[in-house]
Design a protein around this motif. Structure first.
Motif, PDB file in Angstrom:
ATOM      1  N   GLY A 174      11.983  87.796   4.423  1.00  0.00           N
ATOM      2  CA  GLY A 174      13.073  87.522   3.497  1.00  0.00           C
ATOM      3  C   GLY A 174      14.440  87.960   3.975  1.00  0.00           C
ATOM      4  N   ARG A 175      14.507  88.749   5.038  1.00  0.00           N
ATOM      5  CA  ARG A 175      15.811  89.181   5.543  1.00  0.00           C
ATOM      6  C   ARG A 175      16.475  88.052   6.306  1.00  0.00           C
ATOM      7  NH1 ARG A 175      14.038  94.574   8.435  1.00  0.00           N
ATOM      8  NH2 ARG A 175      12.390  93.161   9.069  1.00  0.00           N
ATOM      9  N   ARG A 176      17.789  88.149   6.498  1.00  0.00           N
ATOM     10  CA  ARG A 176      18.549  87.107   7.174  1.00  0.00           C
ATOM     11  C   ARG A 176      19.162  87.627   8.464  1.00  0.00           C
ATOM     12  NH1 ARG A 176      21.792  84.085   2.295  1.00  0.00           N
ATOM     13  NH2 ARG A 176      19.921  83.530   1.140  1.00  0.00           N
ATOM     14  N   VAL A 177      19.273  86.718   9.413  1.00  0.00           N
ATOM     15  CA  VAL A 177      19.912  87.015  10.691  1.00  0.00           C
ATOM     16  C   VAL A 177      20.939  85.923  10.946  1.00  0.00           C
ATOM     17  CG1 VAL A 177      19.566  87.212  13.182  1.00  0.00           C
ATOM     18  CG2 VAL A 177      17.870  88.144  11.624  1.00  0.00           C
ATOM     19  N   THR A 178      22.174  86.319  11.271  1.00  0.00           N
ATOM     20  CA  THR A 178      23.203  85.344  11.617  1.00  0.00           C
ATOM     21  C   THR A 178      23.388  85.344  13.121  1.00  0.00           C
ATOM     22  OG1 THR A 178      24.963  86.970  11.321  1.00  0.00           O
ATOM     23  CG2 THR A 178      24.447  85.575   9.447  1.00  0.00           C
ATOM     24  N   VAL A 179      23.623  84.157  13.667  1.00  0.00           N
ATOM     25  CA  VAL A 179      23.780  83.985  15.104  1.00  0.00           C
ATOM     26  C   VAL A 179      25.004  83.116  15.344  1.00  0.00           C
ATOM     27  CG1 VAL A 179      22.684  83.119  17.203  1.00  0.00           C
ATOM     28  CG2 VAL A 179      21.274  84.068  15.375  1.00  0.00           C
ATOM     29  N   ALA A 180      25.899  83.564  16.231  1.00  0.00           N
ATOM     30  CA  ALA A 180      27.070  82.766  16.585  1.00  0.00           C
ATOM     31  C   ALA A 180      26.633  81.537  17.370  1.00  0.00           C
ATOM     32  CB  ALA A 180      28.041  83.592  17.409  1.00  0.00           C
ATOM     33  N   CYS A 181      27.338  80.436  17.185  1.00  0.00           N
ATOM     34  CA  CYS A 181      26.987  79.214  17.902  1.00  0.00           C
ATOM     35  C   CYS A 181      27.444  79.246  19.351  1.00  0.00           C
ATOM     36  CB  CYS A 181      27.581  78.000  17.199  1.00  0.00           C
ATOM     37  SG  CYS A 181      26.737  77.630  15.659  1.00  0.00           S
ATOM     38  N   SER A 182      28.454  80.049  19.655  1.00  0.00           N
ATOM     39  CA  SER A 182      28.914  80.170  21.036  1.00  0.00           C
ATOM     40  C   SER A 182      28.524  81.545  21.565  1.00  0.00           C
ATOM     41  CB  SER A 182      30.420  79.965  21.122  1.00  0.00           C
ATOM     42  OG  SER A 182      31.070  80.889  20.301  1.00  0.00           O
ATOM     43  N   PRO A 183      27.783  81.590  22.657  1.00  0.00           N
ATOM     44  CA  PRO A 183      27.255  82.854  23.151  1.00  0.00           C
ATOM     45  C   PRO A 183      28.268  83.672  23.934  1.00  0.00           C
ATOM     46  CG  PRO A 183      26.618  81.105  24.613  1.00  0.00           C
ATOM     47  CD  PRO A 183      27.351  80.462  23.464  1.00  0.00           C
ATOM     48  N   GLY A 184      28.067  84.973  23.945  1.00  0.00           N
ATOM     49  CA  GLY A 184      28.813  85.870  24.807  1.00  0.00           C
ATOM     50  C   GLY A 184      27.949  86.207  26.006  1.00  0.00           C
ATOM     51  N   LYS A 242      29.808  77.488  11.930  1.00  0.00           N
ATOM     52  CA  LYS A 242      30.230  78.266  13.092  1.00  0.00           C
ATOM     53  C   LYS A 242      29.195  79.311  13.454  1.00  0.00           C
ATOM     54  CE  LYS A 242      35.145  77.646  12.454  1.00  0.00           C
ATOM     55  NZ  LYS A 242      36.439  78.293  12.300  1.00  0.00           N
ATOM     56  N   HIS A 243      28.354  79.651  12.494  1.00  0.00           N
ATOM     57  CA  HIS A 243      27.241  80.569  12.702  1.00  0.00           C
ATOM     58  C   HIS A 243      25.980  79.921  12.144  1.00  0.00           C
ATOM     59  CE1 HIS A 243      30.592  83.376  12.991  1.00  0.00           C
ATOM     60  NE2 HIS A 243      29.781  84.151  13.677  1.00  0.00           N
ATOM     61  N   GLN A 244      24.863  80.248  12.751  1.00  0.00           N
ATOM     62  CA  GLN A 244      23.581  79.790  12.238  1.00  0.00           C
ATOM     63  C   GLN A 244      22.973  80.945  11.459  1.00  0.00           C
ATOM     64  OE1 GLN A 244      21.641  78.879  15.885  1.00  0.00           O
ATOM     65  NE2 GLN A 244      22.596  76.877  16.055  1.00  0.00           N
ATOM     66  N   VAL A 245      22.461  80.660  10.288  1.00  0.00           N
ATOM     67  CA  VAL A 245      21.849  81.688   9.453  1.00  0.00           C
ATOM     68  C   VAL A 245      20.368  81.373   9.333  1.00  0.00           C
ATOM     69  CG1 VAL A 245      21.846  82.813   7.194  1.00  0.00           C
ATOM     70  CG2 VAL A 245      23.996  81.998   8.171  1.00  0.00           C
ATOM     71  N   TYR A 246      19.552  82.338   9.736  1.00  0.00           N
ATOM     72  CA  TYR A 246      18.101  82.192   9.695  1.00  0.00           C
ATOM     73  C   TYR A 246      17.512  83.175   8.707  1.00  0.00           C
ATOM     74  CZ  TYR A 246      18.282  79.461  14.003  1.00  0.00           C
ATOM     75  OH  TYR A 246      18.540  78.496  14.940  1.00  0.00           O
ATOM     76  N   ARG A 247      16.423  82.776   8.061  1.00  0.00           N
ATOM     77  CA  ARG A 247      15.665  83.682   7.195  1.00  0.00           C
ATOM     78  C   ARG A 247      14.383  84.048   7.931  1.00  0.00           C
ATOM     79  NH1 ARG A 247      14.722  81.282   1.978  1.00  0.00           N
ATOM     80  NH2 ARG A 247      16.727  82.168   1.418  1.00  0.00           N
ATOM     81  N   ILE A 253      21.972  87.166  24.267  1.00  0.00           N
ATOM     82  CA  ILE A 253      20.521  87.153  24.077  1.00  0.00           C
ATOM     83  C   ILE A 253      20.002  88.552  23.776  1.00  0.00           C
ATOM     84  CG2 ILE A 253      19.938  87.378  26.527  1.00  0.00           C
ATOM     85  CD1 ILE A 253      18.040  85.355  23.859  1.00  0.00           C
ATOM     86  N   PHE A 254      20.590  89.573  24.386  1.00  0.00           N
ATOM     87  CA  PHE A 254      20.174  90.942  24.109  1.00  0.00           C
ATOM     88  C   PHE A 254      20.529  91.339  22.681  1.00  0.00           C
ATOM     89  CE2 PHE A 254      21.016  90.800  28.702  1.00  0.00           C
ATOM     90  CZ  PHE A 254      19.726  91.050  29.154  1.00  0.00           C
ATOM     91  N   TYR A 255      21.707  90.906  22.237  1.00  0.00           N
ATOM     92  CA  TYR A 255      22.129  91.206  20.870  1.00  0.00           C
ATOM     93  C   TYR A 255      21.257  90.468  19.857  1.00  0.00           C
ATOM     94  CZ  TYR A 255      26.282  93.065  23.147  1.00  0.00           C
ATOM     95  OH  TYR A 255      27.138  93.777  23.944  1.00  0.00           O
ATOM     96  N   LEU A 256      20.883  89.225  20.172  1.00  0.00           N
ATOM     97  CA  LEU A 256      20.010  88.462  19.280  1.00  0.00           C
ATOM     98  C   LEU A 256      18.663  89.158  19.128  1.00  0.00           C
ATOM     99  CD1 LEU A 256      19.213  85.955  17.647  1.00  0.00           C
ATOM    100  CD2 LEU A 256      18.560  84.892  19.816  1.00  0.00           C
TER     101      LEU A 256
END
Length: 65
Positions: A35-45, A26-31, A49-52
């Motif tokens: 080494g830090r991680r960023v999670t991104v929702a699969c459905s945009p609000g 349901k979320h994409q997790v990127y490294r 894009i500004f939040y990303l």
């Protein structure tokens, strides 16, 4: 914005900063390269894009798994 368009935007942003996809449900997790991680929702609000970009700039969102 459609889900497919959102996915393209996320992939382009992550390529730009060197992020690597770790997992996607349901979320994409990127490294990020540092080494830090960023999670991104699969459905945009509306302002997704500004939040990303903000999250990438700040470095990470804690991932609890």
């Amino acid at each position: 914005m459609t889900s497919r368009a959102w996915d393209r935007i996320v992939q382009a942003e992550m390529r730009r900063v060197g992020g690597v996809l770790l997992r996607a449900n349901k979320h994409q997790v990127y490294r990020l390269p540092d080494g830090r991680r960023v999670t991104v929702a699969c459905s945009p609000g509306d302002r997704a894009i500004f939040y990303l970009r903000r999250d990438i700039r700040r470095g990470a969102i804690p991932v609890s798994c």
